[in-house]
Design a protein around this motif. Sequence first.
Motif, PDB file in Angstrom:
ATOM      1  N   GLU A   1      -3.756   1.414   5.068  1.00 19.29           N
ATOM      2  CA  GLU A   1      -4.396   0.798   6.221  1.00 19.29           C
ATOM      3  C   GLU A   1      -4.495   1.737   7.410  1.00 19.29           C
ATOM      4  O   GLU A   1      -5.028   1.384   8.436  1.00 19.29           O
ATOM      5  CB  GLU A   1      -3.590  -0.454   6.622  1.00 19.29           C
TER       6      GLU A   1
ATOM      7  N   MET B   1      -7.610   3.745  -3.293  1.00 18.13           N
ATOM      8  CA  MET B   1      -8.208   3.481  -2.000  1.00 18.13           C
ATOM      9  C   MET B   1      -7.522   2.309  -1.346  1.00 18.13           C
ATOM     10  O   MET B   1      -8.077   1.282  -1.060  1.00 18.13           O
ATOM     11  CB  MET B   1      -9.675   3.333  -2.276  1.00 18.13           C
ATOM     12  N   THR B   2      -6.250   2.515  -1.159  1.00 22.36           N
ATOM     13  CA  THR B   2      -5.504   1.537  -0.395  1.00 22.36           C
ATOM     14  C   THR B   2      -4.932   2.231   0.820  1.00 22.36           C
ATOM     15  O   THR B   2      -5.126   3.408   1.000  1.00 22.36           O
ATOM     16  CB  THR B   2      -4.354   0.956  -1.234  1.00 22.36           C
TER      17      THR B   2
ATOM     18  N   VAL C   1      -2.894  14.441  -2.819  1.00 21.22           N
ATOM     19  CA  VAL C   1      -3.907  15.448  -2.552  1.00 21.22           C
ATOM     20  C   VAL C   1      -5.309  14.852  -2.664  1.00 21.22           C
ATOM     21  O   VAL C   1      -5.572  14.029  -3.537  1.00 21.22           O
ATOM     22  CB  VAL C   1      -3.784  16.598  -3.588  1.00 21.22           C
ATOM     23  N   ALA C   2      -6.182  15.277  -1.744  1.00 19.56           N
ATOM     24  CA  ALA C   2      -7.620  15.070  -1.944  1.00 19.56           C
ATOM     25  C   ALA C   2      -8.285  16.424  -1.758  1.00 19.56           C
ATOM     26  O   ALA C   2      -8.098  17.080  -0.737  1.00 19.56           O
ATOM     27  CB  ALA C   2      -8.182  14.056  -0.959  1.00 19.56           C
ATOM     28  N   HIS C   3      -9.011  16.845  -2.771  1.00 17.28           N
ATOM     29  CA  HIS C   3      -9.642  18.165  -2.778  1.00 17.28           C
ATOM     30  C   HIS C   3     -11.146  17.980  -2.942  1.00 17.28           C
ATOM     31  O   HIS C   3     -11.605  17.483  -3.960  1.00 17.28           O
ATOM     32  CB  HIS C   3      -9.029  18.988  -3.935  1.00 17.28           C
ATOM     33  N   SER C   4     -11.890  18.347  -1.901  1.00 23.51           N
ATOM     34  CA  SER C   4     -13.350  18.215  -1.968  1.00 23.51           C
ATOM     35  C   SER C   4     -13.976  19.592  -1.805  1.00 23.51           C
ATOM     36  O   SER C   4     -13.288  20.567  -1.496  1.00 23.51           O
ATOM     37  CB  SER C   4     -13.857  17.261  -0.887  1.00 23.51           C
TER      38      SER C   4
ATOM     39  N   ILE D   1      -3.990   8.493   0.766  1.00 22.21           N
ATOM     40  CA  ILE D   1      -5.112   9.073   1.495  1.00 22.21           C
ATOM     41  C   ILE D   1      -6.268   8.076   1.507  1.00 22.21           C
ATOM     42  O   ILE D   1      -6.873   7.818   0.465  1.00 22.21           O
ATOM     43  CB  ILE D   1      -5.534  10.404   0.852  1.00 22.21           C
ATOM     44  N   ASP D   2      -6.543   7.509   2.676  1.00 24.83           N
ATOM     45  CA  ASP D   2      -7.629   6.522   2.735  1.00 24.83           C
ATOM     46  C   ASP D   2      -8.984   7.229   2.735  1.00 24.83           C
ATOM     47  O   ASP D   2      -9.863   6.925   1.935  1.00 24.83           O
ATOM     48  CB  ASP D   2      -7.479   5.602   3.955  1.00 24.83           C
ATOM     49  N   TYR D   3      -9.142   8.209   3.625  1.00 21.32           N
ATOM     50  CA  TYR D   3     -10.412   8.944   3.677  1.00 21.32           C
ATOM     51  C   TYR D   3     -10.149  10.373   3.196  1.00 21.32           C
ATOM     52  O   TYR D   3      -9.335  11.086   3.781  1.00 21.32           O
ATOM     53  CB  TYR D   3     -10.953   8.945   5.112  1.00 21.32           C
ATOM     54  N   PRO D   4     -10.811  10.810   2.130  1.00 22.23           N
ATOM     55  CA  PRO D   4     -10.402  12.044   1.467  1.00 22.23           C
ATOM     56  C   PRO D   4     -11.021  13.327   2.023  1.00 22.23           C
ATOM     57  O   PRO D   4     -10.692  14.408   1.543  1.00 22.23           O
ATOM     58  CB  PRO D   4     -10.878  11.816   0.025  1.00 22.23           C
ATOM     59  N   LEU D   5     -11.906  13.203   2.995  1.00 18.88           N
ATOM     60  CA  LEU D   5     -12.568  14.407   3.515  1.00 18.88           C
ATOM     61  C   LEU D   5     -11.913  14.852   4.815  1.00 18.88           C
ATOM     62  O   LEU D   5     -11.342  14.050   5.541  1.00 18.88           O
ATOM     63  CB  LEU D   5     -14.060  14.142   3.736  1.00 18.88           C
TER      64      LEU D   5
ATOM     65  N   GLY E   1      -5.240   5.365   9.582  1.00 25.76           N
ATOM     66  CA  GLY E   1      -6.064   6.553   9.665  1.00 25.76           C
ATOM     67  C   GLY E   1      -5.178   7.757   9.430  1.00 25.76           C
ATOM     68  O   GLY E   1      -4.207   7.695   8.688  1.00 25.76           O
ATOM     69  N   ARG E   2      -5.484   8.845  10.087  1.00 30.15           N
ATOM     70  CA  ARG E   2      -4.687  10.042   9.877  1.00 30.15           C
ATOM     71  C   ARG E   2      -3.270   9.816  10.402  1.00 30.15           C
ATOM     72  O   ARG E   2      -3.073   9.410  11.525  1.00 30.15           O
ATOM     73  CB  ARG E   2      -5.321  11.210  10.607  1.00 30.15           C
TER      74      ARG E   2
ATOM     75  N   THR F   1     -11.393  15.938   8.632  1.00 29.99           N
ATOM     76  CA  THR F   1     -11.995  15.517   9.894  1.00 29.99           C
ATOM     77  C   THR F   1     -11.584  16.427  11.042  1.00 29.99           C
ATOM     78  O   THR F   1     -12.286  16.549  12.037  1.00 29.99           O
ATOM     79  CB  THR F   1     -11.587  14.072  10.240  1.00 29.99           C
TER      80      THR F   1
END
Lengths: 198, 383
Positions: A4, A1-2, A42-45, A68-72, A6-7, A74
């Motif tokens: 700075e 979770m590093t 990768v972030a897989h939710s 990947i800062d925010y994994p969901l 956004g997308r 948008t």
Amino acid sequence: MTGETGRVGGDRQIRFSGSGGQGLQLSARILAEAALHDGWSVAHSQGYEPTSRGGLSRSDLVLSRGVIDYPLVTSLDVLVILDDVGATASTSLLTHRSLVIVDAERVTEPPLGPWTVQRLACTATARRLGNERTANVVCLGALLALTPVCTVDSLTAALRDEVSAKLIDLNLEALAAGRALISQTAGVATPAAAPAAP
Amino acid sequence: MIPVGRRNLQGNHACAYAAIAAGCRFYAGYPITPSSEIAEKMSLELPRVQGVFVQMEDEIASMGAVIGASLGGVKAMTATSGPGFSLKQENLGYAAMVEVPCVIIDVMRGGPSTGMPTRPAQGDLMQARWGTHGDHPIVVVTPASVGEIYTETVRAFDLAERLRTPVIVLYDETVGHLVETVDVPDLSDVTSAQRKWASGPKETFLPYADPGDGVPEMVRPGDGYRCHTTGLTHGENGFPTQRPAEVEEMTRRLLGKLERHRDVIDRFETVRTGDAHIVVVAVGIAARAARRAVVEARAKGIAAGLFRPITLWPFPEAAFREVVAGADAVLVVEMNAGQLALEIERLVGRRGKVARLNRISGEPIGPDEILANIEELARHGHR
């Protein structure tokens, strides 16, 4: 979770949605492994209902060349809908840039809007191959042809890792059939981006 | 086999691997969504390291078995979700009282009661602190990513062993089921913390005497030290007492031992809080959304920052007070009806405004919504 930002440009957001039991989690897992192999983070939710089959099920991927800062998800680059139960559940995440891939048979009313909709005969193709349950892998083949986020080799390798040995040939056939659906379909979204057939 | 190197890993699987890497060799549990993958992975992996996995008849017995195993000298854990966490509370209090090291994972789902098994929530923040009765010490850590579930689970075992206390690893369903690309560290050469074993003359040994740091030595079965273990209020010799002075002294030591080790307990992350006028406070998946919202607020010229407790209880209040000293508004973002906000309001007092953003629908709170709330505070002069 590093990280700075956004997308960032080049990130991809992909959702597989439909009815529980259609292999939506498996599709995302296979693509996630292939993407990892090709250097993506990768972030897989996931989201599913407390039933063993049926109900709205979804599996989301965020792919990034950075952290990947925010994994969901948008806002979706690609939305796959394999059943009517998922037809309208994700519309708020679509933009004019989104590609919506729907199963021609099981999705009767695709979401309407300024995005591109691709109706594909995933279920019918899978049935022709002898097992309707491979519709998810047919769709994966088509998705790769439309938006090549990873190489065919990586996806094939991931498929081999995730699918049991006795079903691997059927699934490889399904993958190839899905890719062929795009080369055969008129008016595809991004035909130039489709990789060459193996 | 614990995987190392770059890979896609699920949060719950990271928890199980981390536990084994930290030396956990006993798991007793009753599987419950959304924590079941921890039990599943432990059932596969523990036998490979000569550990023991027991699927118990219920959550109450699971907690009892974990305490028994730990008293037997083994690092032990269980995992559950809200409904099971409620059932564990009585034995959890016993573990806190008799000072048994153990780790409890609570993967939070929608509540109250059976609630929404597959939906995320953060409704157990206060239960984790005050779920069992009476004044009691407890450590609660709240990881926000797959990588952090790994490192915090390892730390949970270390804190449990060093401080002789139950440690709860608390995270929401989203983080538990999330798969992320992580670099799993090779911990095979790392020596994880071990409890202090009883030493010195056996004749004069007192199992609950304070050796100076507030944490009594534990008796290793077979070493020949006399020990009595009871949930009744006990004196230094371990036997029940109701003598007021003795009760006061023992209970103060029990409660005070965490305060004496804040240096290893407190952990938090700050993002751009140095000059922040608006400080967002959040844990878990809500904190990851808040991080992006803070970065986007900065891009719009709003002096926002994030304070993320990694140790939730005891709350890292010294660091938080420092962060909010120069701020005039705090936004508490939680997937519950407002729990952490109570602690933040206590700490901020009358020195600033505390705003709340809560969600109890079973959906995560996204960055856009948090950004909108930051902008709203900024419009009212908090910038």
